[in-house]
Motif scaffolding. Structure first.
Motif, PDB file in Angstrom:
ATOM      1  N   UNK A  48      39.734  35.917   0.374  1.00 50.49           N
ATOM      2  CA  UNK A  48      40.111  37.307   0.055  1.00 50.49           C
ATOM      3  C   UNK A  48      38.899  38.104  -0.382  1.00 50.49           C
ATOM      4  N   UNK A  49      38.826  39.346   0.020  1.00 45.32           N
ATOM      5  CA  UNK A  49      37.704  40.183  -0.444  1.00 45.32           C
ATOM      6  C   UNK A  49      37.889  40.546  -1.925  1.00 45.32           C
ATOM      7  N   UNK A  51      45.408  26.631  -1.460  1.00 45.60           N
ATOM      8  CA  UNK A  51      45.193  27.734  -2.394  1.00 45.60           C
ATOM      9  C   UNK A  51      43.726  28.156  -2.388  1.00 45.60           C
ATOM     10  N   UNK A  52      42.819  27.178  -2.408  1.00 46.53           N
ATOM     11  CA  UNK A  52      41.388  27.495  -2.396  1.00 46.53           C
ATOM     12  C   UNK A  52      40.988  28.179  -1.094  1.00 46.53           C
ATOM     13  N   UNK A  53      41.560  27.738   0.010  1.00 45.82           N
ATOM     14  CA  UNK A  53      41.253  28.356   1.303  1.00 45.82           C
ATOM     15  C   UNK A  53      41.720  29.805   1.333  1.00 45.82           C
ATOM     16  N   UNK A  88      33.580  39.594   8.672  1.00 44.06           N
ATOM     17  CA  UNK A  88      33.465  38.678   9.805  1.00 44.06           C
ATOM     18  C   UNK A  88      33.218  37.249   9.331  1.00 44.06           C
ATOM     19  N   UNK A  89      32.388  37.091   8.319  1.00 37.74           N
ATOM     20  CA  UNK A  89      32.130  35.758   7.784  1.00 37.74           C
ATOM     21  C   UNK A  89      33.394  35.152   7.191  1.00 37.74           C
ATOM     22  N   UNK A  90      34.202  35.964   6.529  1.00 40.38           N
ATOM     23  CA  UNK A  90      35.466  35.467   5.966  1.00 40.38           C
ATOM     24  C   UNK A  90      36.402  35.001   7.080  1.00 40.38           C
ATOM     25  N   UNK A  91      36.484  35.785   8.131  1.00 37.92           N
ATOM     26  CA  UNK A  91      37.350  35.422   9.260  1.00 37.92           C
ATOM     27  C   UNK A  91      36.868  34.117   9.886  1.00 37.92           C
ATOM     28  N   UNK A 116      29.095  26.550  -0.205  1.00 41.13           N
ATOM     29  CA  UNK A 116      29.446  27.829   0.392  1.00 41.13           C
ATOM     30  C   UNK A 116      28.827  28.966  -0.403  1.00 41.13           C
ATOM     31  N   UNK A 117      28.471  30.056   0.262  1.00 40.02           N
ATOM     32  CA  UNK A 117      27.947  31.203  -0.483  1.00 40.02           C
ATOM     33  C   UNK A 117      29.043  31.828  -1.329  1.00 40.02           C
ATOM     34  N   UNK A 118      28.686  32.551  -2.377  1.00 40.18           N
ATOM     35  CA  UNK A 118      29.699  33.211  -3.194  1.00 40.18           C
ATOM     36  C   UNK A 118      30.515  34.177  -2.344  1.00 40.18           C
TER      37      UNK A 118
END
Length: 72
Positions: free
Chosen positions: A69-70, A62-64, A13-16, A4-6
């Protein structure tokens, strides 16, 4: 997860989308864990295995949640 990217480079949008893709996997994992929670405590060394499964599930969740989070 190294593929996954950092998280700093992810847009909102990518986080969602990332959470939307991984949340069903976490839900499936939780549903699959329910029968184990009912059966394993009554088997030999089942309690230890159940603790390992719950720990793995907690770590995954927890990792998810923290990974989506931003950064502030």
């Amino acid at each position: 997860m190294s593929w996954l990217p950092p998280t700093r480079s992810l847009t909102a949008l990518q986080r969602v989308l990332l959470v939307a893709l991984l949340a069903p996997v976490a839900l499936l994992w939780a549903v699959a864990l329910l029968p184990a929670m009912l059966v394993l405590p009554f088997r030999l060394y089942g309690t230890e295995r159940l603790v390992e499964l719950i720990t793995a599930h907690t770590s995954y969740a927890w990792a998810l949640l923290t990974g989506s989070r931003p950064e502030r």
